[in-house]
Structure formats: structure tokens, C-alpha cells
Design an enzyme around this catalytic site. Sequence first.
Site, short mmCIF file in Angstrom:
data_model
loop_
_atom_site.label_atom_id
_atom_site.label_comp_id
_atom_site.label_asym_id
_atom_site.label_seq_id
_atom_site.Cartn_x
_atom_site.Cartn_y
_atom_site.Cartn_z
N ASP A 190 5.23 -9.97 -4.88
CA ASP A 190 5.17 -9.18 -6.12
C ASP A 190 6.61 -9.08 -6.61
OD1 ASP A 190 5.20 -7.16 -8.01
OD2 ASP A 190 3.93 -5.79 -6.85
N TYR A 249 7.78 3.17 2.08
CA TYR A 249 6.84 2.52 1.18
C TYR A 249 7.53 1.66 0.15
CZ TYR A 249 3.10 1.67 -2.11
OH TYR A 249 2.18 1.05 -2.91
N LYS A 252 2.03 -2.20 -1.18
CA LYS A 252 1.11 -2.64 -0.12
C LYS A 252 1.40 -4.08 0.27
CE LYS A 252 -1.80 0.18 1.72
NZ LYS A 252 -1.39 0.45 3.09
#
Length: 366
Positions: A11, A230, A233
Amino acid sequence: MKITLSIIKADIGSVGGHIKPSQKLLERVREYVDNNGKGLIDDLYVSHTGDDIALLFSHQNGTGNEDVHKLAWDAFVTGTELAKEQGLYGAGQDLLKDAFSGNVKGMGPAVAEMEFEERPNEPFLFFAADKTDPGAYNLPLFLAFADPMYCPGLMLSPSMAKGFKFTIMDVEYTEGDRIVELNAPEDIYDIAALLRDNERFVVESVHSRTTGEIAVAVSTSRLHNIAGKYTGKDDPVMLARVQGSFPATGEVLSAYSIGHYVAGFMRGSHTGPLMPVRINSAVSYFDGPPIVACHAFCVHKGNFTEPADPFDHPFWDYVREKVARKAMEMREQGFSGVAMLPYSELEYGGIVEKMKRLDKLFKVRS
Ligand code: 13P
Ligand code: 13P
Ligand code: MG
Ligand code: MG
């Protein structure tokens, strides 16, 4: 002829939130590989699933090849420059390290690779999922390679009668690759005991016990183990060879009709059903639901056909409706209980600080 299939995906920025990459970004990445992969790569296919761009390469350099990995890394770095110019959201999101060092594993991008002797006809499936993590493939793989309820070939095909070997990784272990090899059918209760825990134990590969050949390779990276916090995902990719001594395409697809609940969805912190979608789909509702796309190819002498899109079929419209209903049923309970992931899996650091602050407010009543 021995060939290697490599999927490397990242991403590196998306339009309108975590929805999908821009058209220009896809083109820039493709152009970079076209211009710089000559002599190294036999074929290339570029697609996106949600906000993740996946590069599927065919080449003859084996798995973990530095030049191939560097080509993908540099394509993503070049794409990130454009993503910044375009003001895309999360530009460079999955590029967690500054400089390339030998292999993109552990640097953010997800990788699934396999090397094998090409069969005279070589059909394979390339899966890509968004808003979930590698454990999302555990149940569909178990059902396709170990359960005759979903894979009648285990009963009907002599070339599958010996079953399959599962290599399972403990992805919580960060010092190296901690793996166990278990055989279906005799170890299926042990395999199930591990695979029930999608966040810790992940199928890394599956091999035929008849021929010893590799059937499946899954990306197993867990970004929060790399970054320590984080960063999105892990949005896993997978390769699965089909037909012959492997399950038929339809047998590998069959368990995706369940729409089983997986980790991910909004902020990577929720439970949602996995929706099979068309190639190049975006996400939407509650930054989801978690989606999986399948590209069905044949490869011959290292060259790809165009992909067939098996989830682009009226049957899967019915499944998608069911999965949408399952998503809403879970979402009706908001933050409560199983709708959100357990504390250990919560992907946003904010809750950790909040819990520390709240902890100090507690008093033991005398
Ligand atoms: P065909 O007879 O169409 O090749 O199909 C065989 C098969 O195994 C379908 O799963
Ligand atoms: P991605 O991991 O797909 O970038 O999604 C992150 C997120 O927080 C969605 O709500
Ligand atoms: Mg994103
Ligand atoms: Mg994503």
C-alpha cells in the site's frame, strides 16, 4: 522449465482514504517495472485490491531473489513519489524502512513466492485480500486441502489420495521463522488446533504428499511486528496451483462462499466477514468489509494468459449479499465483545495510552 512466481504487494497511497490507488499510481508502478525489468522478468501483471498494489512476476531467478525484490521495492519507492505529488492518503504507507537491504521481507511489502517445474499446462490462482491479515486464508486452505466436504478431489482423485503437508508459522515469534510441518489427513486435529488462532498461527505453504510439489504460498508478514506499532493491516497475498495433483479451481474457491469472520475491517481493529469481490475492487462500508479477489491464470514458458475473474459470476452476487448481511449483523453491536479484536490485537496505539491512564484511576475498595 523451472519458473518462479513472485507476488510482491504494498500500500503506497490511496484515493479518498484507504479505498484504492489512483489510476496514475498504478500506471507509474507498471511503467517502472516495464522499463527496468528487462532481462530479469519474463512477465508482469499489476492489479490492486482495495488500497494495495500487487505485482505478479514470472521469472527464472528463484525465490527471495535480490534483483527481483529490489525491482519491486524501487517501483514502490517511485510510486510513492507520485503518491506524494498527487497528495494521496497514506503515501508510502507500507514502506517501513529507508533503504533496501537484500529482500523486501521485513521491510513492509507482503511477499508470496514459489519456484517449480512448469507443467505442460499450469493453471494457478493469485489471491489478494485487503483490510485483513494472513490468517484470513487459514480456514479456506484447511477446507480446500484437508476436508472432503469442500474438496471432493481428496476422495475422487488418486493423485490427491495421500493428502497434503501444511507448513504453519508462528507469526508472533519475531526472532526468525518459527514453523511446524503437519500432514493431512493424519494430523488434521492438530492442524485445526493451530489454525483456529488466525492471529498467531498462519499457513505459510502447502505441499502435495504425492509429488512433493509446492501447491500454496502465503505472505506471512505482520506489519506491527516490524514497525512495533500500527501501520495498517497486513493485507495478505497468496499463490495456489490448481488441477492435476492439486485441488480443482472450484475446490479452492468453494470455502469463500462462507464469508467467514476475520480480523481487520475499520482501523484493522474489528471482526468482519471476508467478502469475495471482483478483480480491482475498492472497499467502502466501515473501511471494508474485508475483501478477497482471485485472479485465475495459466502460465506457459513463463508467460501469463490474461486472468479469469472467478468471483465475477452471478453465484458470488448471492454470496456477497449474504456477506453484507453478516457484516451488518456484526456491526450492530459496535464496539462490544467479539465485534472488536481483543486488546492484544488492537491496531491503534491510542487505546494503550488510554488504558494506562484509566488504570491509575482504579482504586481497591477497602
Ligand atoms: P472437465 O471435465 O471440464 O475438465 O472438469 C474436470 C474437473 O475436474 C472439474 O472439477
Ligand atoms: P489498510 O491497512 O488497508 O491501509 O487499512 C488501514 C485502516 O486503518 C482502514 O481503516
Ligand atoms: Mg491504506
Ligand atoms: Mg490495504
